[in-house]
Design a protein around this motif. Structure first.
Motif, PDB file in Angstrom:
ATOM      1  N   ALA A  33      41.264  64.674  38.740  1.00 20.09           N
ATOM      2  CA  ALA A  33      39.966  64.300  38.174  1.00 20.09           C
ATOM      3  C   ALA A  33      40.098  63.057  37.301  1.00 20.09           C
ATOM      4  CB  ALA A  33      39.378  65.462  37.373  1.00 20.09           C
ATOM      5  N   ALA A  34      41.159  62.986  36.505  1.00 19.83           N
ATOM      6  CA  ALA A  34      41.342  61.840  35.612  1.00 19.83           C
ATOM      7  C   ALA A  34      41.553  60.558  36.403  1.00 19.83           C
ATOM      8  CB  ALA A  34      42.517  62.093  34.665  1.00 19.83           C
ATOM      9  N   TYR A  35      42.478  60.566  37.358  1.00 21.02           N
ATOM     10  CA  TYR A  35      42.681  59.306  38.084  1.00 21.02           C
ATOM     11  C   TYR A  35      41.562  59.034  39.073  1.00 21.02           C
ATOM     12  CZ  TYR A  35      45.523  61.592  41.900  1.00 21.02           C
ATOM     13  OH  TYR A  35      45.990  62.364  42.938  1.00 21.02           O
ATOM     14  N   GLY A  36      40.833  60.056  39.476  1.00 19.06           N
ATOM     15  CA  GLY A  36      39.645  59.828  40.301  1.00 19.06           C
ATOM     16  C   GLY A  36      38.554  59.109  39.521  1.00 19.06           C
ATOM     17  N   THR A  37      38.368  59.471  38.263  1.00 27.97           N
ATOM     18  CA  THR A  37      37.380  58.786  37.425  1.00 27.97           C
ATOM     19  C   THR A  37      37.821  57.355  37.135  1.00 27.97           C
ATOM     20  OG1 THR A  37      36.657  60.879  36.496  1.00 27.97           O
ATOM     21  CG2 THR A  37      36.056  58.897  35.279  1.00 27.97           C
ATOM     22  N   VAL A  38      39.114  57.138  36.970  1.00 30.30           N
ATOM     23  CA  VAL A  38      39.623  55.769  36.810  1.00 30.30           C
ATOM     24  C   VAL A  38      39.281  54.953  38.057  1.00 30.30           C
ATOM     25  CG1 VAL A  38      41.753  54.389  36.647  1.00 30.30           C
ATOM     26  CG2 VAL A  38      41.424  56.379  35.158  1.00 30.30           C
ATOM     27  N   ASP A  39      39.374  55.567  39.226  1.00 30.20           N
ATOM     28  CA  ASP A  39      39.012  54.891  40.471  1.00 30.20           C
ATOM     29  C   ASP A  39      37.515  54.567  40.509  1.00 30.20           C
ATOM     30  OD1 ASP A  39      39.565  53.814  43.045  1.00 30.20           O
ATOM     31  OD2 ASP A  39      39.026  55.720  43.999  1.00 30.20           O
ATOM     32  N   GLU A  40      36.679  55.517  40.057  1.00 32.97           N
ATOM     33  CA  GLU A  40      35.229  55.252  39.971  1.00 32.97           C
ATOM     34  C   GLU A  40      34.951  54.072  39.043  1.00 32.97           C
ATOM     35  OE1 GLU A  40      32.501  58.602  39.287  1.00 32.97           O
ATOM     36  OE2 GLU A  40      34.237  59.897  39.658  1.00 32.97           O
ATOM     37  N   LEU A  41      35.625  54.056  37.908  1.00 31.69           N
ATOM     38  CA  LEU A  41      35.478  52.960  36.958  1.00 31.69           C
ATOM     39  C   LEU A  41      35.855  51.643  37.612  1.00 31.69           C
ATOM     40  CD1 LEU A  41      35.244  51.549  34.200  1.00 31.69           C
ATOM     41  CD2 LEU A  41      37.487  52.522  33.631  1.00 31.69           C
ATOM     42  N   ASN A  42      36.939  51.634  38.354  1.00 27.98           N
ATOM     43  CA  ASN A  42      37.376  50.409  39.022  1.00 27.98           C
ATOM     44  C   ASN A  42      36.321  49.927  40.017  1.00 27.98           C
ATOM     45  OD1 ASN A  42      39.006  48.288  39.889  1.00 27.98           O
ATOM     46  ND2 ASN A  42      40.825  49.564  40.046  1.00 27.98           N
ATOM     47  N   ALA A  43      35.719  50.857  40.753  1.00 21.95           N
ATOM     48  CA  ALA A  43      34.664  50.488  41.702  1.00 21.95           C
ATOM     49  C   ALA A  43      33.452  49.911  40.968  1.00 21.95           C
ATOM     50  CB  ALA A  43      34.265  51.700  42.544  1.00 21.95           C
ATOM     51  N   ALA A  44      33.088  50.506  39.824  1.00 23.89           N
ATOM     52  CA  ALA A  44      31.964  49.984  39.034  1.00 23.89           C
ATOM     53  C   ALA A  44      32.262  48.566  38.552  1.00 23.89           C
ATOM     54  CB  ALA A  44      31.669  50.905  37.857  1.00 23.89           C
ATOM     55  N   LEU A  45      33.517  48.302  38.188  1.00 23.77           N
ATOM     56  CA  LEU A  45      33.878  46.948  37.767  1.00 23.77           C
ATOM     57  C   LEU A  45      33.827  45.974  38.934  1.00 23.77           C
ATOM     58  CD1 LEU A  45      36.731  47.556  35.183  1.00 23.77           C
ATOM     59  CD2 LEU A  45      34.324  47.021  34.776  1.00 23.77           C
ATOM     60  N   GLY A  46      34.108  46.463  40.132  1.00 22.28           N
ATOM     61  CA  GLY A  46      33.964  45.617  41.323  1.00 22.28           C
ATOM     62  C   GLY A  46      32.525  45.179  41.513  1.00 22.28           C
ATOM     63  N   VAL A  47      31.582  46.085  41.244  1.00 25.14           N
ATOM     64  CA  VAL A  47      30.163  45.736  41.314  1.00 25.14           C
ATOM     65  C   VAL A  47      29.816  44.755  40.193  1.00 25.14           C
ATOM     66  CG1 VAL A  47      27.795  46.612  41.190  1.00 25.14           C
ATOM     67  CG2 VAL A  47      29.535  47.886  42.459  1.00 25.14           C
ATOM     68  N   ALA A  48      30.294  45.021  38.991  1.00 22.62           N
ATOM     69  CA  ALA A  48      30.020  44.120  37.865  1.00 22.62           C
ATOM     70  C   ALA A  48      30.550  42.724  38.151  1.00 22.62           C
ATOM     71  CB  ALA A  48      30.648  44.674  36.581  1.00 22.62           C
ATOM     72  N   ALA A  49      31.701  42.647  38.787  1.00 20.86           N
ATOM     73  CA  ALA A  49      32.312  41.346  39.068  1.00 20.86           C
ATOM     74  C   ALA A  49      31.436  40.473  39.969  1.00 20.86           C
ATOM     75  CB  ALA A  49      33.689  41.539  39.699  1.00 20.86           C
ATOM     76  N   LEU A  50      30.551  41.103  40.737  1.00 22.71           N
ATOM     77  CA  LEU A  50      29.647  40.328  41.596  1.00 22.71           C
ATOM     78  C   LEU A  50      28.740  39.410  40.782  1.00 22.71           C
ATOM     79  CD1 LEU A  50      28.576  43.121  44.116  1.00 22.71           C
ATOM     80  CD2 LEU A  50      30.225  41.258  44.508  1.00 22.71           C
ATOM     81  N   GLY A  51      28.450  39.784  39.537  1.00 21.71           N
ATOM     82  CA  GLY A  51      27.584  38.974  38.680  1.00 21.71           C
ATOM     83  C   GLY A  51      28.340  38.181  37.633  1.00 21.71           C
ATOM     84  N   ALA A  52      29.663  38.211  37.681  1.00 24.80           N
ATOM     85  CA  ALA A  52      30.475  37.535  36.664  1.00 24.80           C
ATOM     86  C   ALA A  52      31.006  36.208  37.194  1.00 24.80           C
ATOM     87  CB  ALA A  52      31.634  38.427  36.243  1.00 24.80           C
ATOM     88  N   THR A  53      31.254  35.310  36.276  1.00 27.17           N
ATOM     89  CA  THR A  53      31.847  34.019  36.636  1.00 27.17           C
ATOM     90  C   THR A  53      32.965  33.683  35.655  1.00 27.17           C
ATOM     91  OG1 THR A  53      30.223  32.820  35.301  1.00 27.17           O
ATOM     92  CG2 THR A  53      29.702  33.108  37.644  1.00 27.17           C
ATOM     93  N   ASP A  54      33.763  32.730  36.035  1.00 25.97           N
ATOM     94  CA  ASP A  54      34.773  32.108  35.183  1.00 25.97           C
ATOM     95  C   ASP A  54      35.650  33.120  34.438  1.00 25.97           C
ATOM     96  OD1 ASP A  54      33.651  29.689  36.059  1.00 25.97           O
ATOM     97  OD2 ASP A  54      32.223  29.686  34.406  1.00 25.97           O
ATOM     98  N   ASP A  55      35.679  33.003  33.104  1.00 24.59           N
ATOM     99  CA  ASP A  55      36.580  33.837  32.304  1.00 24.59           C
ATOM    100  C   ASP A  55      36.270  35.323  32.447  1.00 24.59           C
ATOM    101  OD1 ASP A  55      37.870  31.565  31.421  1.00 24.59           O
ATOM    102  OD2 ASP A  55      36.837  31.512  29.482  1.00 24.59           O
ATOM    103  N   MET A  56      34.998  35.672  32.498  1.00 22.15           N
ATOM    104  CA  MET A  56      34.626  37.087  32.628  1.00 22.15           C
ATOM    105  C   MET A  56      35.101  37.630  33.968  1.00 22.15           C
ATOM    106  SD  MET A  56      33.165  39.788  31.232  1.00 22.15           S
ATOM    107  CE  MET A  56      32.056  39.237  29.954  1.00 22.15           C
TER     108      MET A  56
END
Length: 190
Positions: A33-56
């Motif tokens: 469960a713990a590393y599965g949630t870390v994986d979910e978090l990573n996927a959410a950051l992949g979505v966030a990265a779609l709107g990020a540029t440069d340093d972010m």
């Protein structure tokens, strides 16, 4: 390095999975469960990265890589067994880097005079979603660490705690350094 020739193994068809140590555990095990949630978090950051540029964007990609390190750390509990490889562990330098980045981002953001609502810009909203997933991963890791014979790297716990702070400050940075934050108005709708 990791090499995956075959994606399905059928080992999970009966509700079990293997840790990287070879131990078989149920898929509902608190470690999974713990590393599965870390994986979910990573996927959410992949979505966030779609709107990020440069340093972010660069920071989000670094953190995504660190989250794979964290998953590997969690999937390889240190039970004192001799392994054929050196387990990957989260290290102090990864925590320090987050702290440095928090301080850099926060230096140009005005202090809070109210709690803020998740939102503002699309990137900030997604970073707040990631922050809540990060807090869930932290709760699950802390629960795991509290269990008998379920070791968790203490630096990994510090990392996930610091990452939730990083995501909060990054959300404010994505809101034009706090200018577009949406403030909570206590009792506004009574």
């Amino acid at each position: 390095m990791v090499r995956l020739d075959k994606i399905y193994t059928r080992t999970g068809d009966k509700g079990e999975t293997r840790l990287s140590t070879g131990e078989t555990v149920p898929k509902w095990h608190p470690r999974v469960a713990a590393y599965g949630t870390v994986d979910e978090l990573n996927a959410a950051l992949g979505v966030a990265a779609l709107g990020a540029t440069d340093d972010m964007l660069a920071a989000l990609r670094r953190i995504q890589n660190d989250l794979f390190d964290l998953g590997a750390d969690l999937a390889t509990p240190d039970r004192g067994r001799v392994l054929e490889w050196t387990p990957l562990r989260i290290v102090d330098a990864q925590v320090t880097r987050l702290e440095t980045e928090i301080d850099t981002m926060n230096a140009v953001i005005p202090p809070l005079d109210s709690f803020i609502l998740p939102g503002g810009s699309p990137l900030a909203a997604q970073l707040h979603v990631a922050r809540t997933l990060c807090r869930r991963a932290e709760r699950e890791m802390a629960h795991l660490a509290s269990l008998k014979d379920e070791p968790v790297n203490p630096v990994a716990l510090a990392f996930i705690n610091r990452l939730s702070d990083w995501l909060f400050v990054a959300g404010r940075a994505a809101n034009k350094d706090g200018a577009d934050d949406i403030k909570w108005v206590p009792g506004a709708n009574r």
